[in-house]
Scaffold this motif. Structure first.
Motif, PDB file in Angstrom:
ATOM      1  N   ILE A  52       0.851  -1.196   0.000  1.00 55.86           N
ATOM      2  CA  ILE A  52       0.000   0.000   0.000  1.00 55.86           C
ATOM      3  C   ILE A  52       0.877   1.232   0.000  1.00 55.86           C
ATOM      4  CG2 ILE A  52      -1.868   1.219   1.178  1.00 55.86           C
ATOM      5  CD1 ILE A  52      -2.413  -1.475   2.625  1.00 55.86           C
ATOM      6  N   ARG A  53       0.603   2.153  -0.898  1.00 52.56           N
ATOM      7  CA  ARG A  53       1.263   3.453  -0.932  1.00 52.56           C
ATOM      8  C   ARG A  53       0.305   4.500  -0.385  1.00 52.56           C
ATOM      9  NH1 ARG A  53      -0.968   6.607  -4.773  1.00 52.56           N
ATOM     10  NH2 ARG A  53      -2.056   5.574  -6.494  1.00 52.56           N
ATOM     11  N   ASP A  54       0.851   5.623   0.054  1.00 48.51           N
ATOM     12  CA  ASP A  54       0.105   6.774   0.561  1.00 48.51           C
ATOM     13  C   ASP A  54      -0.271   6.568   2.026  1.00 48.51           C
ATOM     14  OD1 ASP A  54      -1.444   9.408  -0.141  1.00 48.51           O
ATOM     15  OD2 ASP A  54      -2.797   8.198   1.057  1.00 48.51           O
ATOM     16  N   SER A  55       0.085   7.565   2.832  1.00 47.11           N
ATOM     17  CA  SER A  55      -0.116   7.449   4.286  1.00 47.11           C
ATOM     18  C   SER A  55      -1.581   7.276   4.655  1.00 47.11           C
ATOM     19  CB  SER A  55       0.465   8.672   4.993  1.00 47.11           C
ATOM     20  OG  SER A  55      -0.179   9.865   4.584  1.00 47.11           O
ATOM     21  N   LEU A  56      -2.468   7.979   3.980  1.00 47.54           N
ATOM     22  CA  LEU A  56      -3.880   7.896   4.350  1.00 47.54           C
ATOM     23  C   LEU A  56      -4.470   6.541   3.971  1.00 47.54           C
ATOM     24  CD1 LEU A  56      -4.957  11.510   3.350  1.00 47.54           C
ATOM     25  CD2 LEU A  56      -4.198  10.661   5.580  1.00 47.54           C
TER      26      LEU A  56
ATOM     27  N   TRP B 157     -11.685   3.354  15.221  1.00 40.36           N
ATOM     28  CA  TRP B 157     -10.626   3.929  14.382  1.00 40.36           C
ATOM     29  C   TRP B 157     -11.141   4.247  12.981  1.00 40.36           C
ATOM     30  CZ3 TRP B 157      -6.708   5.874  16.724  1.00 40.36           C
ATOM     31  CH2 TRP B 157      -6.204   5.290  17.896  1.00 40.36           C
ATOM     32  N   LEU B 158     -12.033   3.434  12.460  1.00 37.66           N
ATOM     33  CA  LEU B 158     -12.629   3.643  11.135  1.00 37.66           C
ATOM     34  C   LEU B 158     -14.031   3.038  11.158  1.00 37.66           C
ATOM     35  CD1 LEU B 158     -12.185   4.708   8.240  1.00 37.66           C
ATOM     36  CD2 LEU B 158     -11.447   2.405   7.614  1.00 37.66           C
ATOM     37  N   PRO B 159     -15.042   3.870  11.381  1.00 35.46           N
ATOM     38  CA  PRO B 159     -16.406   3.345  11.575  1.00 35.46           C
ATOM     39  C   PRO B 159     -16.952   2.664  10.322  1.00 35.46           C
ATOM     40  CG  PRO B 159     -16.225   5.644  12.292  1.00 35.46           C
ATOM     41  CD  PRO B 159     -14.969   5.322  11.546  1.00 35.46           C
ATOM     42  N   ASN B 160     -17.933   1.799  10.551  1.00 34.70           N
ATOM     43  CA  ASN B 160     -18.644   1.157   9.447  1.00 34.70           C
ATOM     44  C   ASN B 160     -19.885   1.941   9.041  1.00 34.70           C
ATOM     45  OD1 ASN B 160     -17.037  -1.217   9.002  1.00 34.70           O
ATOM     46  ND2 ASN B 160     -17.819  -2.032  10.930  1.00 34.70           N
ATOM     47  N   GLN B 161     -20.529   2.578  10.004  1.00 32.08           N
ATOM     48  CA  GLN B 161     -21.776   3.297   9.737  1.00 32.08           C
ATOM     49  C   GLN B 161     -21.502   4.457   8.774  1.00 32.08           C
ATOM     50  OE1 GLN B 161     -23.033   6.483  10.787  1.00 32.08           O
ATOM     51  NE2 GLN B 161     -25.100   6.034  10.056  1.00 32.08           N
ATOM     52  N   ALA B 162     -22.391   4.651   7.816  1.00 30.96           N
ATOM     53  CA  ALA B 162     -22.107   5.528   6.679  1.00 30.96           C
ATOM     54  C   ALA B 162     -21.785   6.961   7.087  1.00 30.96           C
ATOM     55  CB  ALA B 162     -23.290   5.505   5.701  1.00 30.96           C
ATOM     56  N   ALA B 163     -22.612   7.567   7.932  1.00 29.61           N
ATOM     57  CA  ALA B 163     -22.395   8.967   8.293  1.00 29.61           C
ATOM     58  C   ALA B 163     -21.104   9.139   9.090  1.00 29.61           C
ATOM     59  CB  ALA B 163     -23.589   9.496   9.094  1.00 29.61           C
ATOM     60  N   ALA B 164     -20.843   8.195  10.003  1.00 34.36           N
ATOM     61  CA  ALA B 164     -19.618   8.269  10.802  1.00 34.36           C
ATOM     62  C   ALA B 164     -18.386   8.053   9.933  1.00 34.36           C
ATOM     63  CB  ALA B 164     -19.669   7.238  11.932  1.00 34.36           C
TER      64      ALA B 164
ATOM     65  N   GLU C   3     -17.708  11.208   8.062  1.00 38.70           N
ATOM     66  CA  GLU C   3     -17.098  12.234   8.905  1.00 38.70           C
ATOM     67  C   GLU C   3     -15.593  12.024   9.021  1.00 38.70           C
ATOM     68  OE1 GLU C   3     -18.168  14.481  13.069  1.00 38.70           O
ATOM     69  OE2 GLU C   3     -18.395  12.298  13.004  1.00 38.70           O
ATOM     70  N   VAL C   4     -15.166  10.789   9.207  1.00 39.91           N
ATOM     71  CA  VAL C   4     -13.733  10.495   9.235  1.00 39.91           C
ATOM     72  C   VAL C   4     -13.100  10.839   7.887  1.00 39.91           C
ATOM     73  CG1 VAL C   4     -12.022   8.645   9.363  1.00 39.91           C
ATOM     74  CG2 VAL C   4     -13.879   8.736  11.037  1.00 39.91           C
ATOM     75  N   THR C   5     -13.775  10.470   6.808  1.00 39.73           N
ATOM     76  CA  THR C   5     -13.230  10.708   5.473  1.00 39.73           C
ATOM     77  C   THR C   5     -13.070  12.193   5.185  1.00 39.73           C
ATOM     78  OG1 THR C   5     -14.259   8.644   4.730  1.00 39.73           O
ATOM     79  CG2 THR C   5     -13.528  10.176   3.021  1.00 39.73           C
ATOM     80  N   GLU C   6     -13.982  13.023   5.707  1.00 38.50           N
ATOM     81  CA  GLU C   6     -13.841  14.470   5.551  1.00 38.50           C
ATOM     82  C   GLU C   6     -12.487  14.950   6.067  1.00 38.50           C
ATOM     83  OE1 GLU C   6     -18.486  15.987   6.076  1.00 38.50           O
ATOM     84  OE2 GLU C   6     -17.128  15.959   7.796  1.00 38.50           O
ATOM     85  N   TRP C   7     -12.081  14.425   7.235  1.00 37.97           N
ATOM     86  CA  TRP C   7     -10.821  14.859   7.841  1.00 37.97           C
ATOM     87  C   TRP C   7      -9.614  14.249   7.147  1.00 37.97           C
ATOM     88  CZ3 TRP C   7     -10.847  19.118  10.329  1.00 37.97           C
ATOM     89  CH2 TRP C   7     -12.002  19.525  10.998  1.00 37.97           C
ATOM     90  N   LEU C   8      -9.783  13.064   6.560  1.00 31.61           N
ATOM     91  CA  LEU C   8      -8.702  12.526   5.735  1.00 31.61           C
ATOM     92  C   LEU C   8      -8.474  13.431   4.531  1.00 31.61           C
ATOM     93  CD1 LEU C   8      -9.434   8.662   5.681  1.00 31.61           C
ATOM     94  CD2 LEU C   8      -8.057   9.975   7.316  1.00 31.61           C
TER      95      LEU C   8
ATOM     96  N   ILE D 168      -8.798   7.514  12.988  1.00 35.56           N
ATOM     97  CA  ILE D 168      -7.716   7.841  12.064  1.00 35.56           C
ATOM     98  C   ILE D 168      -7.848   9.269  11.525  1.00 35.56           C
ATOM     99  CG2 ILE D 168      -7.202   5.450  11.446  1.00 35.56           C
ATOM    100  CD1 ILE D 168      -8.654   5.969   8.756  1.00 35.56           C
ATOM    101  N   ALA D 169      -9.007   9.910  11.743  1.00 43.98           N
ATOM    102  CA  ALA D 169      -9.107  11.336  11.421  1.00 43.98           C
ATOM    103  C   ALA D 169      -8.088  12.130  12.228  1.00 43.98           C
ATOM    104  CB  ALA D 169     -10.520  11.839  11.704  1.00 43.98           C
TER     105      ALA D 169
END
Length: 202
Positions: A63-67, A82-89, A92-97, A154-155
């Motif tokens: 895997i390349r790329d830190s994120l 660390w990485l939720p399964n529920q869509a909205a949560a 939200e993490v992905t926004e910060w990534l 991980i956000a």
């Protein structure tokens, strides 16, 4: 065996080291010599065609790329917080990534590259992006302990290194007390690891 190919002074590599430690994972670190441009050598390009670190291998997986590495480690080895399964949560993490890949990279990271390593940048643009980012982080963290959800995710790991390294970019963090409190919380996590140049409590 997990292997991490990295630069010691890279904030992107640090975020991977930090999550590996927080998850209690054993791994082998292989230092890539940037001065000798080992990351541009053919053997390394086979691992990452962009010739960048970090790169992580885990058995047959590369895997390349830190994120992307954070996502992999959180899903493969971490609890759901660390990485939720529920869509909205998860969104939200992905926004910060995305913030880590954009505003953090274009602001605090570039200022550090300029002042610590002498890289030419658009200084006014990097300072403007940084000021806006820190204001947004301060507002968020005045109301929440963590960037996404009720626990560290991980956000936080994605955004943290170049904020903690901000003093190397001549960024004063004193006007952002909620941001400083958040760094305290991260540094208090069991198995936290830092790196040279990071902000620490006086």
């Amino acid at each position: 065996m997990i292997t991490l190919y990295e630069f010691a002074l890279s904030g992107n590599c640090h975020k991977v080291r930090l999550l590996l430690s927080l998850l209690g994972l054993d791994y082998q670190s292989i230092a890539i010599n940037g001065g000798e441009r080992q990351h541009k050598a053919e053997a390394f390009i086979e691992k990452n065609p962009f010739g960048q670190v970090p790169v992580l291998t885990d058995g047959e997986v590369t895997i390349r790329d830190s994120l992307a590495i954070l996502v992999y480690l959180a899903r493969q080895y971490g609890d759901e917080h660390w990485l939720p399964n529920q869509a909205a949560a998860l969104a939200e993490v992905t926004e910060w990534l995305a913030t880590a890949a954009n505003e953090v990279a274009l602001g605090p990271n570039r200022l550090r590259l300029h002042y610590k390593f002498g890289r030419p940048i658009d200084l006014d643009d990097a300072e403007r992006i940084t000021s806006n980012l820190l204001s947004i982080l301060q507002a968020r963290l005045k109301q929440h302990d963590w960037l996404a959800g009720a626990q560290a995710s991980i956000a936080d790991i994605a955004v943290y290194p170049y904020i903690a390294l901000a003093p190397e970019g001549k960024i004063d963090l004193a006007p952002y007390p909620a941001l400083i409190a958040w760094m305290h919380r991260i540094q208090a996590l069991p198995a936290y690891v830092g790196m040279p140049g990071m902000w620490t409590a006086k």
